[in-house]
Enzyme design. Structure first.
Site, PDB file in Angstrom:
ATOM      1  NE  ARG A  86       0.076   1.492   3.334  1.00  0.00           N
ATOM      2  CZ  ARG A  86       1.080   2.460   3.736  1.00  0.00           C
ATOM      3  NH1 ARG A  86       2.374   1.806   3.675  1.00  0.00           N
ATOM      4  NH2 ARG A  86       1.007   3.746   3.577  1.00  0.00           N
ATOM      5  N   GLY A  87       0.294   2.363  -0.202  1.00  0.00           N
ATOM      6  CA  GLY A  87       0.923   3.520  -0.376  1.00  0.00           C
ATOM      7  C   GLY A  87       1.226   3.844  -1.835  1.00  0.00           C
ATOM      8  CB  ALA A  88       0.461   6.902  -3.695  1.00  0.00           C
TER       9      ALA A  88
ATOM     10  CE  LYS B 175      -5.273   5.819   4.278  1.00  0.00           C
ATOM     11  NZ  LYS B 175      -6.232   5.012   3.442  1.00  0.00           N
TER      12      LYS B 175
ATOM     13  CG  ASP C 141      -2.963   8.070  -1.865  1.00  0.00           C
ATOM     14  OD1 ASP C 141      -2.963   8.502  -0.643  1.00  0.00           O
ATOM     15  OD2 ASP C 141      -2.977   6.764  -2.060  1.00  0.00           O
TER      16      ASP C 141
ATOM     17  NE  ARG D 259      -5.997   0.906  -1.915  1.00  0.00           N
ATOM     18  CZ  ARG D 259      -5.720   1.600  -0.827  1.00  0.00           C
ATOM     19  NH1 ARG D 259      -4.181   1.400  -0.520  1.00  0.00           N
ATOM     20  NH2 ARG D 259      -6.137   2.319   0.055  1.00  0.00           N
TER      21      ARG D 259
HETATM   22  O1  MRU Z   1      -4.476   3.390   1.923  1.00  0.00           O
HETATM   23  P1  MRU Z   1      -3.097   3.513   2.087  1.00  0.00           P
HETATM   24  O2  MRU Z   1      -2.037   2.717   3.276  1.00  0.00           O
HETATM   25  O3  MRU Z   1      -2.325   2.825   0.709  1.00  0.00           O
HETATM   26  O4  MRU Z   1      -2.802   5.074   2.144  1.00  0.00           O
HETATM   27  C1  MRU Z   1      -1.447   5.655   2.055  1.00  0.00           C
HETATM   28  C2  MRU Z   1      -1.567   7.271   2.127  1.00  0.00           C
HETATM   29  O5  MRU Z   1      -2.376   7.807   2.181  1.00  0.00           O
HETATM   30  C3  MRU Z   1      -0.212   8.003   2.060  1.00  0.00           C
HETATM   31  O6  MRU Z   1      -0.011   8.930   2.645  1.00  0.00           O
HETATM   32  C4  MRU Z   1       0.177   8.131   0.273  1.00  0.00           C
HETATM   33  O7  MRU Z   1      -0.362   7.001  -0.469  1.00  0.00           O
HETATM   34  C5  MRU Z   1       1.474   8.677   0.156  1.00  0.00           C
HETATM   35  S1  MRU Z   1       2.514   7.506   0.239  1.00  0.00           S
HETATM   36  C6  MRU Z   1       4.089   8.067  -0.061  1.00  0.00           C
END
Ligand code: MRU
Length: 309
Positions: free
Chosen positions: A44-46, A223, A213, A78
């Site tokens: 997870r994470g963009a 988030k 994201d 996603r």
């Molecule tokens: O649902 P997630 O854990 O994928 O959400 C992640 C976030 O909101 C991060 O802040 C965002 O993806 C940036 S990651 C460098």
């Protein structure tokens, strides 16, 4: 520690649902395994889902699957992070999916280090920085965006402290950001999300750095809970920075066109294994929210710090 790597024609990912207590790897042998890993938040994470998607395309190529079709399926895993769409489209335009994925893998680390270098300029000795969710190494291939800024400032010798929002319902702050900071010996404290405004009101936080994201016209998406943090920061004059690579930018569309992912109600109904609400409770579980540009002090990218647009 890398969030993922390519080995024996497979994508090997840290299963982030098992952290911080267990370090377990999940092996993606097919592009459908990558889709499963993204949907279930093993990765997870963009930026991380972007690079994983690129390797998913490489797997599809090895499987002899039509790349256009695989790309559509991967994009549907996603809906909110730009990076997922950016990565699939970039591989589709390339001659060799695996080579492109490996290039994106290396670029991610370089990009994050550049974000860290620019971002460290706005971090002062003695700062206590609040962050939300996890925009760290685990959200990327390595180093991180928001946590990359914190890492870079710490590596420069600045005496900083970090406060992590727990980030209900998935608790990426508690499980992942605290873990990453502890691994680096960066002083860190955990708070419940509801305590963020109190920390700012009492002067216990003097900067906020979060990831994104999506960065688009009018603001950013990140988030769920980021908006409340930004509103509190504005009220208490705490600078609010967003750290994000250009691969998270969408220059075409308004941020209000963002599709906000709605996740499983059980994430809200349960805290770990424990059900915390009455049976039959109705739930809304939006996974992201939108922070308008006027609440953002600056957007830290690999090319420098930009004004919100
Ligand atoms: O649902 P997630 O854990 O994928 O959400 C992640 C976030 O909101 C991060 O802040 C965002 O993806 C940036 S990651 C460098």
């Amino acid at each position: 520690m890398k969030t993922m790597f390519w080995e024996d024609s497979q994508l090997v990912l840290i299963d982030q649902t098992k952290l911080p207590h267990e370090l377990v790897y999940y092996r993606c042998k097919t592009y459908k395994d990558v889709i499963h890993a993204i949907k279930t938040m093993k990765v997870r994470g963009a930026p991380a889902i972007g690079v994983a998607a690129a390797f998913g395309m490489a797997l599809a190529e090895l499987e002899g699957v039509d790349l256009q079709k695989a790309g559509e399926e991967i994009k549907a895993a996603r809906p909110t992070a730009v990076n997922l769409f950016w990565a699939v489209d970039r591989v589709l335009k390339s001659d060799n999916a695996l080579e492109e994925a490996l290039k994106m893998y290396d670029e991610d680390i370089e990009t994050n280090k550049a974000i860290g270098k620019h971002g460290a300029e706005v971090i002062d000795d003695g700062d206590t920085i609040l962050t939300h969710c996890n925009a760290g190494a685990l959200a990327c291939v390595d180093y991180g965006t928001a946590l990359g800024v914190i890492r870079a400032a710490f590596e420069e010798g600045k005496k900083i402290k970090v406060i992590c929002d727990e980030t209900r319902p998935f608790c990426q702050g508690a499980k992942l950001s605290v873990f990453e900071m502890q691994q680096e010996n960066i002083p860190v404290k955990l708070i419940v999300d509801n305590a963020a405004a109190r920390m700012m009101q009492t002067g216990k936080v003097n900067k906020v750095v979060v990831g994104a994201d999506r960065v688009a016209k009018g603001g950013i998406a990140n988030k769920i809970g980021t908006l409340m943090v930004a509103l509190a920061a504005k009220r208490f004059d705490v600078p609010f920075y967003v750290a994000a690579p250009k691969s998270t930018f969408d220059f075409e569309n308004s941020i209000y066109d963002t599709k906000i992912e709605e996740r499983d109600p059980n994430e809200v109904l349960y805290f770990g294994e424990c059900m915390v609400a009455p049976e039959g409770t109705e739930v809304e579980n939006p996974s992201f929210d939108i922070v308008p540009s006027d609440l953002i002090t600056g957007i830290i990218t690999e090319e420098g710090i930009l004004e919100p647009f």
